[in-house]
Design a protein around this motif. Structure first.
Motif: not given
Length: 280
Positions: A38-52, A122-133
């Motif tokens: 995020v703006s060059g800084a590193n972060f850790l996100f949980l991947v959750d296809t059942a959440a927003t 979540g599922v919203d950003l995964l869909s926007e990114l065209g991501a398949t987990v």
């Protein structure tokens, strides 16, 4: 012929950037997590296809409070959260600009798995990114097209407009910064390799001309190719009693936070393009 071959190679290399990418997934206990910036800084996100998607209030504290609906595997509930605007959210080479996400306290997730969780992908950003987990292979496969295409094209167009103005103002330092150090320029006056050669061409042909040359660029199209943008345009240069018209293409890439032209090709103007202005 060699010029055509070189242009073909450049197009091939640019197209190679458009390949989709696989992002490795890490683990927090048994939960899949992914590194984002995020703006060059590193972060850790949980991947959750059942959440927003949402942010951890402990990691992103600034924003406006409002009531939102939060969806996860346990259902949808209403809660108060802060809305945070992320200027540049990126996973690998995929960027989303001006992303608005709610922020709530996600400390319980981090406590359960043993690592600090800065947000949920979540599922919203995964869909926007065209991501398949792919949990089996611990990867997230992202499509080649970045979701901020319009924003990137708009940013490039603003940059090119500033470069056009620098040309007309004979502001050589600003105009030179529009060119990649290794630019390849094919113009009516010859072929030029590198920023210094290109600038010497512009200096001799246009910047020292009296009356001052005036450039007008008319965009015809922009095509995002991976991390690069291929633009098409018509140009007109008024030089006193002469009017030069040409059709051009340019390959632009962003480096050091700025878009620069790495390849530019101008078609040879037709014989009547060097013509006297007609009275209006």
């Amino acid at each position: 012929m060699w010029r055509v071959l070189l242009l073909t190679v450049l197009l091939f290399l640019s197209a190679a950037l458009a390949r989709a990418e696989d992002i490795p997934l890490e683990s927090c206990d048994r939960l899949p997590v992914v590194q984002v910036t995020v703006s060059g800084a590193n972060f850790l996100f949980l991947v959750d296809t059942a959440a927003t998607s949402m942010l951890n209030l402990k990691s992103f504290a600034e924003g406006d409070s409002r009531k939102i609906a939060v969806t996860s595997w346990s259902g949808t509930v209403e809660t108060h959260a802060r809305e945070i605007t992320l200027r540049d959210f990126a996973i690998g080479r995929h960027h989303i600009n001006s992303l608005n996400l709610p922020a709530i306290d996600l400390s319980s997730i981090g406590s359960a798995c043993g690592r600090r969780i800065d947000g949920i992908l979540g599922v919203d950003l995964l869909s926007e990114l065209g991501a398949t987990v792919d949990l089996k292979n611990r990867t997230a496969h992202l499509d080649s097209e970045s979701t901020d295409t319009n924003a990137r094209v708009a940013e490039l167009q603003a940059r090119l407009a500033a470069c056009e103005q620098a040309f007309n103002d004979v502001n050589e330092p600003v105009f030179a910064d529009c060119l990649d150090p290794q630019i390849v320029l094919f113009a009516a006056g010859g072929d030029f390799y590198g920023r210094e050669a290109a600038m010497d061409y512009y200096r001799q042909r246009y910047f020292r001309h009296q009356p001052r040359a005036h450039l007008v660029i008319d965009p015809r199209g922009a095509h995002v190719i991976g991390d690069a943008i291929w633009v098409e345009y018509d140009l007109r240069i008024d030089m006193g009693e002469q009017v030069i018209r040409a059709r051009g293409t340019a390959l632009c890439e962003k480096s050091g936070g700025k878009w620069r032209i790495v390849h530019m090709n101008h078609s040879a103007p037709p014989p009547d393009s060097f013509q006297a202005k007609t009275s209006q």
